[in-house]
Design an enzyme around this catalytic site. Sequence first.
Site: not given
Ligand code: TXD
Length: 309
Positions: A15, A34, A89, A121, A176
């Site tokens: 993000g 977030d 995933r 994912n 994916h």
């Molecule tokens: O090709 C693709 N589609 C992907 C997918 C490539 C890379 C990452 N991919 C997936 O994206 C990964 O497997 C995860 O399911 C997501 C997010 O990956 P990221 O690396 O950004 O994970 P982080 O760093 O843990 O960030 C997730 C954030 C974290 O800050 C949480 O506090 C927040 O999500 N979060 C929320 N935000 C808002 N609302 C709710 N309910 C919430 N729950 C967690």
Amino acid sequence: MKRKKITVIGAGNVGAACAHWLAVRELGDVVLFDIVDGLAPGKALDILQAAPIDGSDVSIIGTGSYADTADSDIVIITAGLARKPGMSRADLLEKNSSIISFVTQRVVKYSPAAFLLVVTNPLDAMTYLVKQVSGFPKNRVMGMAGVLDAARMRYFIAQELEVSVADVTAFVLGGHGESMVPLARCSTVSGIPLSALMSPEKIEAIIERTRNGGAEIVSFLKTGSAFYAPAAAVGQMVEAILKDKKRILPVSALLEGEYGISNCYVGVPVKLGGQGVEEVIELDLLPDERSALGRSHQSVRSLVERLKL
Ligand code: TXD
């Protein structure tokens, strides 16, 4: 001129990198959301402090309030858990599906006309869930994966041939996951088919490395998964929509009969422009490609069945 408004849900690795990518290119004002207290405002402020060096004049808000996301043109959903070593995933399905349902309900209440671009994912199943929960038309709900998978493949080809990444094209079909279908037949270097430049063994090794591209990074990082390339891939899709570029990109899109698949999100070539997914492009697949896509579709479908919609 009114600037576009882009909301990024989840201020984690992907993000925040997305927010920076979009801000550097001045694609619109960015709202970073977030639930973790202080995370989104902190990262937004950090990105704003890069703006004088980036030469970027957009606004970036970090928030934990959905009201701030109101009337977004595009909402990028990255909220949820990422993989750790040894996880697939699919292992993320249960936790992420409850996060995604919750987030989608809130997002659509405030931005009923937005495009929804899903990143979380397991990607294709989560995109299907967002479509169901939002009730939005299929051109406005899509998932990012193929642009990333293809970029990985393009990089591996460029590295092997010692040529510019700019000259290499590649295409990856399917869900994916481990069953994705990298289409070497559609890869070229400045229009020259890959098969004229590389041995079948080398091509096979690149296909395999592409399939494991995400896991390779997870095994280095240990505490999370890739984010720079995923963020750039999201950025390219956002740009295609906001600038109505009508790019042909691999996107997870709802199929309704195309490729013999119905009511399922799978990565396919689409025309991405001002109306979102404007067209699904149907390729004439060879028999082995068709059956690989069928297997990939089945693995997405089995995840969707576990969603209990
Ligand atoms: O090709 C693709 N589609 C992907 C997918 C490539 C890379 C990452 N991919 C997936 O994206 C990964 O497997 C995860 O399911 C997501 C997010 O990956 P990221 O690396 O950004 O994970 P982080 O760093 O843990 O960030 C997730 C954030 C974290 O800050 C949480 O506090 C927040 O999500 N979060 C929320 N935000 C808002 N609302 C709710 N309910 C919430 N729950 C967690």
